[in-house]
Design a protein around this motif. Structure first.
Motif, PDB file in Angstrom:
ATOM      1  N   ALA A 282     -23.650 -28.769 -17.812  1.00  0.00           N
ATOM      2  CA  ALA A 282     -22.705 -27.734 -18.227  1.00  0.00           C
ATOM      3  C   ALA A 282     -21.706 -27.422 -17.117  1.00  0.00           C
ATOM      4  O   ALA A 282     -20.495 -27.326 -17.357  1.00  0.00           O
ATOM      5  CB  ALA A 282     -23.456 -26.467 -18.630  1.00  0.00           C
ATOM      6  N   LYS A 283     -22.193 -27.288 -15.898  1.00  0.00           N
ATOM      7  CA  LYS A 283     -21.304 -26.961 -14.772  1.00  0.00           C
ATOM      8  C   LYS A 283     -20.321 -28.092 -14.504  1.00  0.00           C
ATOM      9  O   LYS A 283     -19.117 -27.866 -14.301  1.00  0.00           O
ATOM     10  CB  LYS A 283     -22.133 -26.659 -13.527  1.00  0.00           C
ATOM     11  N   GLU A 284     -20.824 -29.321 -14.521  1.00  0.00           N
ATOM     12  CA  GLU A 284     -19.956 -30.463 -14.253  1.00  0.00           C
ATOM     13  C   GLU A 284     -18.907 -30.647 -15.353  1.00  0.00           C
ATOM     14  O   GLU A 284     -17.826 -31.188 -15.097  1.00  0.00           O
ATOM     15  CB  GLU A 284     -20.798 -31.735 -14.103  1.00  0.00           C
ATOM     16  N   SER A 285     -19.230 -30.201 -16.569  1.00  0.00           N
ATOM     17  CA  SER A 285     -18.326 -30.394 -17.705  1.00  0.00           C
ATOM     18  C   SER A 285     -17.195 -29.377 -17.751  1.00  0.00           C
ATOM     19  O   SER A 285     -16.271 -29.527 -18.552  1.00  0.00           O
ATOM     20  CB  SER A 285     -19.117 -30.340 -19.015  1.00  0.00           C
ATOM     21  N   LEU A 286     -17.243 -28.347 -16.909  1.00  0.00           N
ATOM     22  CA  LEU A 286     -16.180 -27.343 -16.919  1.00  0.00           C
ATOM     23  C   LEU A 286     -14.821 -27.936 -16.548  1.00  0.00           C
ATOM     24  O   LEU A 286     -13.775 -27.426 -16.970  1.00  0.00           O
ATOM     25  CB  LEU A 286     -16.529 -26.182 -15.994  1.00  0.00           C
TER      26      LEU A 286
ATOM     27  N   GLY B 103     -10.631 -19.150 -27.894  1.00  0.00           N
ATOM     28  CA  GLY B 103      -9.461 -18.950 -28.734  1.00  0.00           C
ATOM     29  C   GLY B 103      -9.724 -18.970 -30.220  1.00  0.00           C
ATOM     30  O   GLY B 103      -8.807 -18.768 -31.018  1.00  0.00           O
ATOM     31  N   GLY B 104     -10.977 -19.183 -30.619  1.00  0.00           N
ATOM     32  CA  GLY B 104     -11.325 -19.154 -32.033  1.00  0.00           C
ATOM     33  C   GLY B 104     -11.322 -17.747 -32.597  1.00  0.00           C
ATOM     34  O   GLY B 104     -11.102 -16.766 -31.881  1.00  0.00           O
ATOM     35  N   LEU B 105     -11.563 -17.643 -33.880  1.00  0.00           N
ATOM     36  CA  LEU B 105     -11.559 -16.378 -34.608  1.00  0.00           C
ATOM     37  C   LEU B 105     -10.270 -15.594 -34.332  1.00  0.00           C
ATOM     38  O   LEU B 105     -10.291 -14.432 -33.943  1.00  0.00           O
ATOM     39  CB  LEU B 105     -12.801 -15.533 -34.268  1.00  0.00           C
ATOM     40  N   MET B 106      -9.157 -16.291 -34.528  1.00  0.00           N
ATOM     41  CA  MET B 106      -7.827 -15.686 -34.304  1.00  0.00           C
ATOM     42  C   MET B 106      -7.700 -15.085 -32.900  1.00  0.00           C
ATOM     43  O   MET B 106      -7.120 -14.020 -32.709  1.00  0.00           O
ATOM     44  CB  MET B 106      -7.529 -14.627 -35.370  1.00  0.00           C
ATOM     45  N   GLY B 107      -8.289 -15.764 -31.931  1.00  0.00           N
ATOM     46  CA  GLY B 107      -8.183 -15.329 -30.547  1.00  0.00           C
ATOM     47  C   GLY B 107      -9.275 -14.384 -30.084  1.00  0.00           C
ATOM     48  O   GLY B 107      -9.350 -14.059 -28.892  1.00  0.00           O
ATOM     49  N   LYS B 108     -10.153 -13.934 -31.000  1.00  0.00           N
ATOM     50  CA  LYS B 108     -11.206 -12.987 -30.610  1.00  0.00           C
ATOM     51  C   LYS B 108     -12.334 -13.654 -29.814  1.00  0.00           C
ATOM     52  O   LYS B 108     -12.978 -13.006 -28.997  1.00  0.00           O
ATOM     53  CB  LYS B 108     -11.759 -12.278 -31.855  1.00  0.00           C
ATOM     54  N   PHE B 109     -12.602 -14.929 -30.105  1.00  0.00           N
ATOM     55  CA  PHE B 109     -13.575 -15.663 -29.299  1.00  0.00           C
ATOM     56  C   PHE B 109     -12.922 -16.015 -27.976  1.00  0.00           C
ATOM     57  O   PHE B 109     -11.885 -16.682 -27.936  1.00  0.00           O
ATOM     58  CB  PHE B 109     -13.981 -16.968 -29.977  1.00  0.00           C
ATOM     59  N   CYS B 110     -13.523 -15.612 -26.890  1.00  0.00           N
ATOM     60  CA  CYS B 110     -13.064 -16.034 -25.563  1.00  0.00           C
ATOM     61  C   CYS B 110     -14.254 -15.933 -24.617  1.00  0.00           C
ATOM     62  O   CYS B 110     -14.386 -14.940 -23.881  1.00  0.00           O
ATOM     63  CB  CYS B 110     -11.884 -15.188 -25.089  1.00  0.00           C
ATOM     64  N   TYR B 111     -15.142 -16.910 -24.679  1.00  0.00           N
ATOM     65  CA  TYR B 111     -16.344 -16.855 -23.856  1.00  0.00           C
ATOM     66  C   TYR B 111     -16.831 -18.261 -23.545  1.00  0.00           C
ATOM     67  O   TYR B 111     -16.552 -19.228 -24.254  1.00  0.00           O
ATOM     68  CB  TYR B 111     -17.448 -16.051 -24.550  1.00  0.00           C
ATOM     69  N   ILE B 112     -17.561 -18.357 -22.431  1.00  0.00           N
ATOM     70  CA  ILE B 112     -18.266 -19.569 -22.058  1.00  0.00           C
ATOM     71  C   ILE B 112     -19.666 -19.165 -21.600  1.00  0.00           C
ATOM     72  O   ILE B 112     -20.006 -17.979 -21.579  1.00  0.00           O
ATOM     73  CB  ILE B 112     -17.530 -20.348 -20.941  1.00  0.00           C
ATOM     74  N   TYR B 113     -20.452 -20.148 -21.229  1.00  0.00           N
ATOM     75  CA  TYR B 113     -21.816 -19.884 -20.764  1.00  0.00           C
ATOM     76  C   TYR B 113     -21.958 -20.279 -19.306  1.00  0.00           C
ATOM     77  O   TYR B 113     -21.498 -21.340 -18.877  1.00  0.00           O
ATOM     78  CB  TYR B 113     -22.828 -20.676 -21.606  1.00  0.00           C
ATOM     79  N   GLU B 114     -22.572 -19.393 -18.537  1.00  0.00           N
ATOM     80  CA  GLU B 114     -22.890 -19.711 -17.134  1.00  0.00           C
ATOM     81  C   GLU B 114     -24.332 -20.182 -17.020  1.00  0.00           C
ATOM     82  O   GLU B 114     -25.191 -19.727 -17.767  1.00  0.00           O
ATOM     83  CB  GLU B 114     -22.700 -18.468 -16.249  1.00  0.00           C
TER      84      GLU B 114
ATOM     85  N   GLN C 179     -18.177 -32.062 -24.167  1.00  0.00           N
ATOM     86  CA  GLN C 179     -18.180 -33.452 -23.709  1.00  0.00           C
ATOM     87  C   GLN C 179     -16.993 -34.217 -24.295  1.00  0.00           C
ATOM     88  O   GLN C 179     -16.546 -35.212 -23.723  1.00  0.00           O
ATOM     89  CB  GLN C 179     -19.500 -34.137 -24.089  1.00  0.00           C
ATOM     90  N   ASP C 180     -16.487 -33.744 -25.431  1.00  0.00           N
ATOM     91  CA  ASP C 180     -15.312 -34.357 -26.077  1.00  0.00           C
ATOM     92  C   ASP C 180     -14.621 -33.280 -26.902  1.00  0.00           C
ATOM     93  O   ASP C 180     -14.582 -33.331 -28.120  1.00  0.00           O
ATOM     94  CB  ASP C 180     -15.748 -35.531 -26.956  1.00  0.00           C
ATOM     95  N   LEU C 181     -14.091 -32.291 -26.209  1.00  0.00           N
ATOM     96  CA  LEU C 181     -13.612 -31.078 -26.869  1.00  0.00           C
ATOM     97  C   LEU C 181     -12.491 -31.356 -27.861  1.00  0.00           C
ATOM     98  O   LEU C 181     -12.435 -30.738 -28.934  1.00  0.00           O
ATOM     99  CB  LEU C 181     -13.152 -30.080 -25.806  1.00  0.00           C
TER     100      LEU C 181
END
Length: 381
Positions: A26-30, A370-381, A321-323
């Motif tokens: 996950a970290k390397e894929s950022l 950016g999903g849900l008309m911009g309401k989604f804005c998160y990643i995982y640490e 991995q292939d966004l």
């Protein structure tokens, strides 16, 4: 997995776990995410502005307690779904009602991953907007605790846990319909009774059961749809037999060895006729009991939300991995296991949360940045 406990300024810090193979991936894929955002800007959502959801043990005890306090707060607020579900007594119950009503559509189907993404995000918003929670939805990295889940920071029964195990109950285990022997029964781990420690020791489960349960003493619901009022204690059987299929190697292989979403989701949910539970089932049955062992009512155990945040995290890691391609990739049909037979789902199909949130196109649920008309804005640490 090695961990230590540190102290600073008189406050207990979180246990520190060594990164596993999935964490490292996950970290390397950022860097891939950064490159994609450079070519596909998502308005105000950037890696710098994105919310960072964290693993349970990476939170301090105070942060964990703030989360469980918010869950208890949600359980104290009046329900919105009482017209269709007389058993619903709280805002927390509202989410169980929606899950029961939509289970046949949102499992083993096109909608399993995107719908649960919407579901977990909306629950996170309820904790923040209705109960003053200032953090974000934590996740449960199954591999950290798989070898000894009962004594993990998640289930050790301390104030910084999600509550402890259930008291001993006389039952043989959890049957898995459709699985061949010996995979058709998860042996009891010695629990199964009421949870007596931790923040949810006095919690009342109001709705269900709906799926058949093997634990004795659980009253039947007065309604066939499981939505009648049926108050009882929260039960668990924290089970290392189930957790055995959630070690990091299973999750890593799931992400790296399945190159299309059909097989990614199929392996994740489980292939029961072949005796393969999948990490999704393994996580649910690690908790077990009532309601976590009930396919329909499982969100009634507060641990559900950490488990499904991890499901979303694993999908997110697979996507990045292939966004460019994978945020547009859906598969399967519109009904659970194609029963009754239905057409394949599409990105333009609608998916919603009943009375809790409006229908949106599936394509709006595919991108955490950016999903849900911009309401989604998160990643995982």
């Amino acid at each position: 997995m090695l961990w230590t406990v540190a102290l600073f300024a008189g406050v207990a810090a979180a246990q520190t776990y060594l990164p596993d193979a999935v964490d490292i991936l996950a970290k390397e894929s950022l860097s891939k995410v950064k490159d994609w955002l450079a070519k596909n800007p998502q308005g105000s959502c950037t890696l710098e502005t994105a919310v960072r959801r964290k693993e349970w043990s990476d939170l301090t005890v105070a942060q964990r307690k703030a989360y469980t306090d918010a869950v208890l707060c949600l359980q104290s607020k009046p329900a919105k779904t009482t017209s269709s579900a007389p058993g619903a007594k709280s805002r927390f119950d509202d989410y169980i009602v929606v899950h029961i009503q939509q289970t046949p559509r949102n499992h083993g189907s096109t909608y399993f991953l995107p719908w649960h993404r919407y579901y977990v995000w909306h629950y996170e918003q309820a904790l923040r907007e209705e109960c003053g929670y200032t953090g974000y939805q934590p996740y449960w990295n199954w591999g950290r605790y798989a070898h000894d889940p009962i004594n993990s920071p998640l289930f050790d029964g301390s104030e910084g846990s999600m509550g402890g195990n259930g008291a001993p109950a006389n039952y043989q285990g959890i049957p898995i319909p459709g699985a061949p022997r010996p995979y058709n029964l998860i042996p009891s781990a010695g629990g199964g009774g009421c949870v007596t420690t931790g923040p949810f020791k006095n919690m009342t489960v109001n709705i269900g059961p709906l799926a058949p349960l093997s634990i004795p003493g659980i009253p039947r619901n007065p309604r066939a749809d499981g939505l009648g009022y049926n108050p009882r204690c929260l039960r668990r059987d924290i089970n290392k037999n189930s957790a055995a299929v959630t070690t990091a190697n299973y999750t890593y292989d799931l992400i790296t060895k399945n190159n299309n979403v059909y097989w990614f989701q199929t392996v994740m949910e489980g292939q029961f006729p072949q005796g393969k539970w999948g990490v999704h089932s393994g996580g649910h049955y690690t908790v077990g009991g009532d309601p976590a062992g009930d396919f329909y009512v499982s969100p009634g155990d507060p641990a559900f939300w950490l488990h499904h945040a991890q499901i979303d995290r694993v999908w997110w890691i697979w996507q990045i991995q292939d966004l460019q391609n994978r945020i547009h990739e859906v598969s399967m049909t519109r009904t659970m296991s194609n029963f009754p037979p239905s057409a394949n789902g599409t990105l333009d199909d609608l998916s919603g949360l009943g009375v809790l949130a409006p229908d949106v196109k599936v394509r709006e649920l595919m991108n955490t940045l950016g999903g849900l008309m911009g309401k989604f804005c998160y990643i995982y640490e």
